[in-house]
Write an enzyme that holds these catalytic residues in place. Structure first.
Site, PDB file in Angstrom:
ATOM      1  N   ASP A   1       0.843  -1.195   0.000  1.00 12.12           N
ATOM      2  CA  ASP A   1       0.000   0.000   0.000  1.00 12.12           C
ATOM      3  C   ASP A   1       0.874   1.239   0.000  1.00 12.12           C
ATOM      4  O   ASP A   1       1.557   1.539   0.983  1.00 12.12           O
ATOM      5  CB  ASP A   1      -0.909   0.002   1.226  1.00 12.12           C
TER       6      ASP A   1
ATOM      7  N   ASP B   1      -1.437   5.733  -6.616  1.00 11.62           N
ATOM      8  CA  ASP B   1      -1.974   4.923  -5.523  1.00 11.62           C
ATOM      9  C   ASP B   1      -2.112   3.461  -5.931  1.00 11.62           C
ATOM     10  O   ASP B   1      -2.859   3.134  -6.847  1.00 11.62           O
ATOM     11  CB  ASP B   1      -3.332   5.492  -5.106  1.00 11.62           C
TER      12      ASP B   1
END
Length: 447
Positions: free
Chosen positions: A130, A330
């Site tokens: 992440d 992202d």
């Protein structure tokens, strides 16, 4: 901290270039039945870490009987994108922005996993990557279900690792967590908490141990959260934790001292990608390079700026100022969110190029540009290019343009809202995050 981690680099040779105009059906987010592995064989003299889609057959945490509908996946992705956009919107002044340490609304939006070893002897752990988080964590014994969730790997037991240690409350490491993550003390040990927007969270003991990414790639005294509760997480995840790749000081990248990492997300769930650390020893001319920015009050998000979009080689008539709010690169957002002005221009141009196919019903209010390609054996899709600052042009792979025969983009809440470059659009590119050099790099056809 001194790292003994050698630079993790992959795919210096045998790079295949894949045409975005390949004649194929729109790619789906559904898992296929078998693992096809790597499309490009890594050189034998390089260390690399396999990266898999969480729901694909190559994933160590894959469970064939556990399925999540595409509609549910996209709804959670929409929730994440909206929350991130609202929290990061600068409204003309980045100096007043408060940025959360963790961008994700839940692990339900994270898509890609790697396998690492934790402790001595090393215990295999399957972790989400992440780029919107700094603090890494895994489930640790004791961890009853609930409030913990089921996982396929053995739950890490710190008492069985000869190199494990927890941080006391008064330690410098505990103080560096900051008020947002520090969760007081338990038996004189430093406790942490990471809150997610959907109400789920992870709590436990801030700790250190040896992290093993490959037999020759070790990080001594890796800082992570030893989690003893994750209320709100789904058993369907079956993963063991999260590997934080944000820009803050708790992230894996900051701990190694390399200040750079790259990954390649595979074109389908049945293929394998890779994760590396360090700046690749590949000629810089093979990367399209654009500046990287961060928010003044929080270095976690990795920010960049679009300047234009092309469809079928033609630049859309969209002023550069439309993209002035910036975008987050992202790994946890699935679909790229664009300023509405830019999205509407992209949609109109794409529909014009796809006029030979009849329109299909929109999908779940997120994909509004879908096509009926049933019975079409050889479909053609126009190229789509994202142009970033300094002219860095990323011509998307076919797998990054359409999902289930729908245009895989969506508008965000407004032109002044921070957007995101989703993981679908990143497929097959080696995406380099050179945090030390304040730059992104894109190398096509890397996996």
């Amino acid at each position: 901290m001194v790292s003994i981690w050698p630079m993790l680099i992959l795919l210096i040779g045998q790079v295949a270039i894949f045409s975005p105009n390949a004649h194929a059906k729109g790619h789906a987010l559904k898992p296929s039945s078998g693992c096809s592995g790597l499309r490009v064989t890594p050189p034998s003299d390089r260390t690399w870490v396999p990266l898999h889609h969480r729901r694909g057959p190559c994933s160590p945490s894959h469970s064939a009987g556990i399925r999540t509908s595409l509609a549910n996946i996209l709804r959670r992705d929409q929730l994440r994108a909206k929350q991130v956009g609202r929290k990061l919107s600068m409204n003309g002044s980045s100096a007043d922005v408060t940025v959360p340490t963790t961008l994700g609304t839940s692990l339900g939006t994270s898509q890609y996993v790697v396998s690492v070893g934790l402790g001595t002897p090393a215990v295999p752990q399957t972790m989400f990557i992440d780029t919107g988080s700094d603090l890494s964590w895994v489930q640790c014994r004791p961890c009853p279900v609930p409030p913990c969730h089921r996982q396929k790997d053995v739950v890490f037991d710190p008492s069985k690792s000869s190199t494990y240690s927890s941080f006391p409350c008064g330690s410098a490491a505990c103080a560096r967590l900051g008020d947002e993550i520090t969760n007081g003390c338990s038996n004189s040990q430093c406790d942490y908490v990471v809150m997610y927007g959907d109400g789920s969270n992870t709590t436990g003991t801030y700790s250190s141990d040896t992290l093993t990414m490959a037999s020759s790639a070790l990080l001594n005294k890796f800082l992570f959260g030893c989690s003893h509760a994750e209320p709100g997480f789904r058993d369907s995840d079956r993963t063991d934790g999260l590997l934080g790749l944000g820009g803050g000081q708790q992230s894996l990248v900051s701990q190694t001292g390399e200040k750079a990492f790259s990954y390649c997300l595979p074109p389908t769930e049945s293929h394998t990608g890779f994760l590396t650390l360090g700046v690749p020893r590949i000629a810089s001319s093979r990367f399209a390079v654009t500046p990287m920015y961060s928010f003044p009050k929080n270095p976690t998000p990795h920010v960049l700026f679009l300047t234009a979009i092309t469809v079928a080689g033609r630049r859309l008539d969209v002023p550069q100022s439309v993209f002035s709010a910036g975008s987050i690169m992202d790994s946890g957002t699935i679909i790229t969110r664009l300023p509405p002005t830019a999205y509407h221009a992209l949609r109109a141009a794409f529909r014009a190029e796809m006029k030979m196919y009849p329109p299909a019903r929109p999908m779940d209010d997120i994909f509004d540009t879908c096509f009926n390609m049933s019975g079409v054996g050889d479909s053609k899709v126009p190229t789509v290019g994202l142009v970033f600052e300094q002219g860095a042009t990323v011509e998307l792979d076919r797998s990054g343009i359409m999902v289930n025969n729908c245009l895989a983009f969506a508008p965000n809440d407004g032109d002044d809202t921070v957007g995101s470059i989703g993981n679908v659009q990143q497929r097959t590119f080696e995406v380099l995050y050179d945090i030390g050099g304040a730059a992104f790099g894109f190398r096509r056809g890397a996996c």
